[in-house]
Design a protein around this motif. Structure first.
Motif, mmCIF file in Angstrom:
data_model
loop_
_atom_site.group_PDB
_atom_site.id
_atom_site.type_symbol
_atom_site.label_atom_id
_atom_site.label_comp_id
_atom_site.label_asym_id
_atom_site.label_seq_id
_atom_site.Cartn_x
_atom_site.Cartn_y
_atom_site.Cartn_z
ATOM 1 N N VAL A 45 -73.832 -25.068 -39.391
ATOM 2 C CA VAL A 45 -72.524 -25.669 -39.843
ATOM 3 C C VAL A 45 -71.809 -24.708 -40.978
ATOM 4 O O VAL A 45 -72.353 -24.182 -41.548
ATOM 5 C CB VAL A 45 -72.899 -26.920 -40.853
ATOM 6 C CG1 VAL A 45 -71.751 -27.620 -41.604
ATOM 7 C CG2 VAL A 45 -73.642 -27.880 -40.256
ATOM 8 N N VAL A 46 -70.485 -24.635 -40.355
ATOM 9 C CA VAL A 46 -69.695 -23.825 -41.344
ATOM 10 C C VAL A 46 -68.672 -24.761 -42.074
ATOM 11 O O VAL A 46 -67.832 -25.434 -41.386
ATOM 12 C CB VAL A 46 -68.884 -22.736 -40.329
ATOM 13 C CG1 VAL A 46 -67.877 -21.897 -41.215
ATOM 14 C CG2 VAL A 46 -69.937 -21.911 -39.733
ATOM 15 N N GLY A 47 -68.859 -24.865 -43.397
ATOM 16 C CA GLY A 47 -67.872 -25.634 -44.137
ATOM 17 C C GLY A 47 -66.914 -24.791 -45.109
ATOM 18 O O GLY A 47 -67.366 -23.760 -46.000
ATOM 19 N N VAL A 48 -65.549 -25.164 -45.043
ATOM 20 C CA VAL A 48 -64.561 -24.229 -45.792
ATOM 21 C C VAL A 48 -64.148 -25.223 -46.971
ATOM 22 O O VAL A 48 -63.797 -26.150 -46.803
ATOM 23 C CB VAL A 48 -63.455 -23.891 -44.921
ATOM 24 C CG1 VAL A 48 -62.647 -22.916 -45.478
ATOM 25 C CG2 VAL A 48 -64.022 -23.350 -43.514
ATOM 26 N N ASP A 49 -64.182 -24.360 -48.039
ATOM 27 C CA ASP A 49 -63.639 -25.199 -49.224
ATOM 28 C C ASP A 49 -61.881 -25.244 -49.164
ATOM 29 O O ASP A 49 -61.397 -24.428 -48.650
ATOM 30 C CB ASP A 49 -64.037 -24.420 -50.541
ATOM 31 C CG ASP A 49 -65.488 -24.717 -50.693
ATOM 32 O OD1 ASP A 49 -66.235 -25.737 -50.121
ATOM 33 O OD2 ASP A 49 -66.182 -24.193 -51.653
ATOM 34 N N GLU A 50 -61.378 -26.014 -50.247
ATOM 35 C CA GLU A 50 -60.012 -26.023 -50.291
ATOM 36 C C GLU A 50 -59.508 -24.709 -50.760
ATOM 37 O O GLU A 50 -60.124 -23.903 -51.598
ATOM 38 C CB GLU A 50 -59.579 -27.149 -51.323
ATOM 39 C CG GLU A 50 -59.823 -28.645 -50.901
ATOM 40 C CD GLU A 50 -59.293 -29.627 -51.597
ATOM 41 O OE1 GLU A 50 -59.095 -29.401 -52.781
ATOM 42 O OE2 GLU A 50 -59.612 -30.713 -51.132
ATOM 43 N N THR A 51 -58.182 -24.489 -50.448
ATOM 44 C CA THR A 51 -57.494 -23.400 -50.918
ATOM 45 C C THR A 51 -58.216 -21.847 -50.486
ATOM 46 O O THR A 51 -58.320 -20.833 -51.386
ATOM 47 C CB THR A 51 -57.043 -23.188 -52.186
ATOM 48 O OG1 THR A 51 -56.723 -24.611 -52.878
ATOM 49 C CG2 THR A 51 -55.861 -22.509 -52.501
ATOM 50 N N THR A 52 -59.006 -22.031 -49.467
ATOM 51 C CA THR A 52 -59.937 -21.081 -49.084
ATOM 52 C C THR A 52 -59.725 -20.899 -47.465
ATOM 53 O O THR A 52 -59.513 -22.005 -46.734
ATOM 54 C CB THR A 52 -61.321 -21.224 -49.303
ATOM 55 O OG1 THR A 52 -61.480 -21.504 -50.762
ATOM 56 C CG2 THR A 52 -62.288 -20.117 -48.878
ATOM 57 N N ALA A 53 -59.981 -19.856 -46.781
ATOM 58 C CA ALA A 53 -60.004 -19.647 -45.468
ATOM 59 C C ALA A 53 -60.999 -18.680 -45.031
ATOM 60 O O ALA A 53 -61.349 -17.861 -45.459
ATOM 61 C CB ALA A 53 -58.786 -19.235 -44.919
ATOM 62 N N LEU A 54 -61.618 -19.296 -43.923
ATOM 63 C CA LEU A 54 -62.587 -18.194 -43.043
ATOM 64 C C LEU A 54 -61.561 -17.526 -41.913
ATOM 65 O O LEU A 54 -61.177 -18.031 -41.088
ATOM 66 C CB LEU A 54 -63.673 -18.911 -42.297
ATOM 67 C CG LEU A 54 -64.471 -18.025 -41.364
ATOM 68 C CD1 LEU A 54 -65.481 -17.073 -42.301
ATOM 69 C CD2 LEU A 54 -65.510 -19.110 -40.763
ATOM 70 N N VAL A 55 -61.715 -16.385 -41.815
ATOM 71 C CA VAL A 55 -60.606 -15.627 -40.816
ATOM 72 C C VAL A 55 -61.814 -15.036 -39.901
ATOM 73 O O VAL A 55 -62.745 -14.094 -40.188
ATOM 74 C CB VAL A 55 -59.933 -14.217 -41.572
ATOM 75 C CG1 VAL A 55 -59.211 -13.544 -40.314
ATOM 76 C CG2 VAL A 55 -59.234 -14.939 -42.586
ATOM 77 N N ARG A 112 -66.914 -11.528 -33.404
ATOM 78 C CA ARG A 112 -67.464 -12.478 -34.010
ATOM 79 C C ARG A 112 -67.803 -12.259 -35.549
ATOM 80 O O ARG A 112 -68.842 -12.714 -36.169
ATOM 81 C CB ARG A 112 -68.653 -12.942 -33.254
ATOM 82 C CG ARG A 112 -68.814 -13.307 -31.859
ATOM 83 C CD ARG A 112 -70.187 -13.397 -31.102
ATOM 84 N NE ARG A 112 -70.909 -14.562 -31.790
ATOM 85 C CZ ARG A 112 -72.191 -14.987 -31.403
ATOM 86 N NH1 ARG A 112 -72.595 -13.938 -30.564
ATOM 87 N NH2 ARG A 112 -72.831 -15.706 -32.181
ATOM 88 N N GLN A 113 -66.962 -11.599 -36.066
ATOM 89 C CA GLN A 113 -66.747 -11.249 -37.576
ATOM 90 C C GLN A 113 -66.132 -12.209 -38.327
ATOM 91 O O GLN A 113 -64.832 -12.576 -37.773
ATOM 92 C CB GLN A 113 -66.374 -9.975 -37.825
ATOM 93 C CG GLN A 113 -67.036 -8.831 -37.009
ATOM 94 C CD GLN A 113 -68.745 -8.617 -37.558
ATOM 95 O OE1 GLN A 113 -68.619 -8.386 -38.954
ATOM 96 N NE2 GLN A 113 -69.558 -8.441 -36.695
ATOM 97 N N GLY A 114 -66.725 -12.813 -39.378
ATOM 98 C CA GLY A 114 -65.911 -13.703 -40.359
ATOM 99 C C GLY A 114 -65.849 -12.926 -41.632
ATOM 100 O O GLY A 114 -66.488 -12.322 -42.309
ATOM 101 N N GLU A 115 -64.573 -13.192 -42.162
ATOM 102 C CA GLU A 115 -64.051 -12.996 -43.618
ATOM 103 C C GLU A 115 -63.698 -14.081 -44.377
ATOM 104 O O GLU A 115 -62.841 -14.847 -43.956
ATOM 105 C CB GLU A 115 -63.115 -11.761 -43.492
ATOM 106 C CG GLU A 115 -62.659 -11.324 -44.950
ATOM 107 C CD GLU A 115 -61.705 -10.403 -44.931
ATOM 108 O OE1 GLU A 115 -61.156 -9.972 -46.076
ATOM 109 O OE2 GLU A 115 -61.005 -10.082 -43.833
#
Length: 440
Positions: free
Chosen positions: A288-298, A304-307
């Motif tokens: 599971v990948v969960g993203v918080d508010e005012t935040t981004a996963l690029v 397959r790299q994430g920042e």
């Protein structure tokens, strides 16, 4: 799906990520993408994703990254053209509502986001698609999803941005699905506009979204609603439910652009860990990948790299060893990445932006906390409660911390354990073990 009001907002994994260069402790197998229904229509792994967890707050770092990624020739933002899709919002009731960019409806949000991206130098195209037509002359209508003229305008774009609201509205407007009374779709096809959106990504462009615009980008078993307490107590149901508190998922899923695991937004902001552990375990997903508010996963889809960029964090929940027996859940590993941190989804390796610490910290052990899942039913609910507890634990002398739910009958306890492979850094951590159990 947004299930809280703004007033409520105010008032993981070592096992996944554990190919850690600094610590050769037993590494887990590399994460592999789960085959997804929605992903089947994508022809390549080209392009980039910018997955925003909600509450964008016109964050300049996130917006600038989207515009930069929509400039495939590197000639500056004047070459970026962003198609703005806002069909997840409610439908404008009148022409005046549609023209007022301070309101929250599909047409008004198209105006708002178009002006926002233009301030960062991009050309924009507001895609006039909505779930219904409510007044004479309304340009936002469902039929535009299969209008060749609208599709051609999308095809001219180098990026796409999906606004927030309810991700099922994107399913209803951009897919043609076999109808079912419970909307538990298992088979859908792309509209003409959806086909061209895929084309933008396949040509190396960027697809971005906020809140529901992030959640829609996963493949099979997309969450369609549910609060953590009800999710853990009752489990998930296929479809889209009238009871917004009950956990539900769409078997067909979303667009399939993100294939590394399940996606969720407003994640630790609203204490959604329990709902997604339950959904992942019941539907057979390992991450599971969960993203918080005012935040981004690029995400660079080819490598397959994430920042992580923005103000808060991104959670990785490894559910490959999760076991739920009745109301007791064990074996989940949770990692929390903050701005500048990277993850390699191919190998599971997490690279923090700041120095990594292993072992205990020096702070006092955190006290147990109440309302650890930030209940919507609690008039005094906070936000980020479980994350705050986790960060306090890793920097302390303790090996364990816990909190309980606001709801009772039954009440649940969440226990966080420092285990082999747990490490931490400024604002983040890797490999805490999460257990959930009823309170005796």
């Amino acid at each position: 799906m947004i299930t809280r009001t703004a007033a409520t907002i105010v008032a993981a994994t070592a096992a996944f990520a554990c190919a850690v260069t600094a610590a050769p402790a037993a590494a887990a197998p590399a994460a592999t993408p789960v085959a997804t229904a929605g992903a089947a229509a994508s022809d390549s792994n080209a392009g980039s994703l910018v997955l925003i967890g909600g509450n964008l707050k016109e964050d300049a770092t996130i917006l600038q990254r989207i515009v930069d990624l929509a400039d495939p020739d590197g000639d500056g933002p004047a070459t970026a053209r962003i198609a703005i899709v806002t069909a997840a919002s409610s439908t404008a009731k009148t022409a005046a509502d549609a023209a007022d960019d301070s309101l929250n409806n599909a047409s008004a949000n198209g105006l708002y986001y178009s002006a926002l991206f233009e301030r960062f130098g991009a050309e924009t195209y507001a895609v006039p698609i909505d779930t219904a037509v409510n007044f004479a002359g309304d340009q936002y209508k469902p039929s535009n999803a299969n209008d060749p003229k609208v599709a051609r305008e999308v095809a001219k774009s180098t990026g796409v941005f999906f606004g927030g609201g309810d991700q099922m509205r994107y399913v209803r407007t951009l897919f043609d699905c076999k109808q079912a009374t419970d909307e538990a779709f298992t088979s859908c096809t792309d509209t003409k506009v959806m086909t061209e959106i895929r084309g933008v990504l396949d040509r190396g462009g960027v697809v971005s979204g906020v809140s529901a615009g992030t959640t829609i980008q996963q493949g099979a078993d997309m969450v369609t609603g549910g609060e953590p307490y009800q999710a853990w107590r009752d489990g998930t149901t296929p479809g889209y439910l009238d009871d917004a508190a009950a956990l539900a998922h769409l078997p067909y899923g979303g667009f399939g652009f993100f294939q590394e695991g399940l996606l969720d937004s407003h994640f630790t902001t609203w204490g959604r860990q329990a709902r997604m552990i339950k959904l992942a375990e019941q539907t057979g997903h390992d991450l599971v990948v969960g993203v918080d508010e005012t935040t981004a996963l690029v995400v660079d889809r080819a490598t397959r790299q994430g920042e992580v960029i923005g103000r808060n964090g991104v959670s990785l929940l490894d559910t490959s060893d999760t076991v739920i027996d009745g109301a007791v859940g064990t074996g989940t590993r949770w990692s929390y990445l903050v701005s500048g941190d990277h993850v390699d989804f191919a190998t599971g390796e997490i690279t923090p932006a700041s120095p990594r610490t292993e072992g205990r910290g020096t702070d006092a052990a955190p006290a147990p906390i109440a309302d650890v899942w930030d209940s919507i039913d609690n008039p005094d609910a906070g936000v980020y409660s479980l994350t705050d507890l986790a960060l306090a634990l890793v920097g302390s002398v303790a090996d364990q911390a816990e909190g309980t739910t606001f709801e009772t009958a039954p009440q649940y306890r969440t226990v966080l354990d420092r285990v082999d492979g747990t490490s931490w850094w400024d604002g983040g951590f890797e490999g805490l073990e999460v257990s959930i159990e009823p309170v005796d």
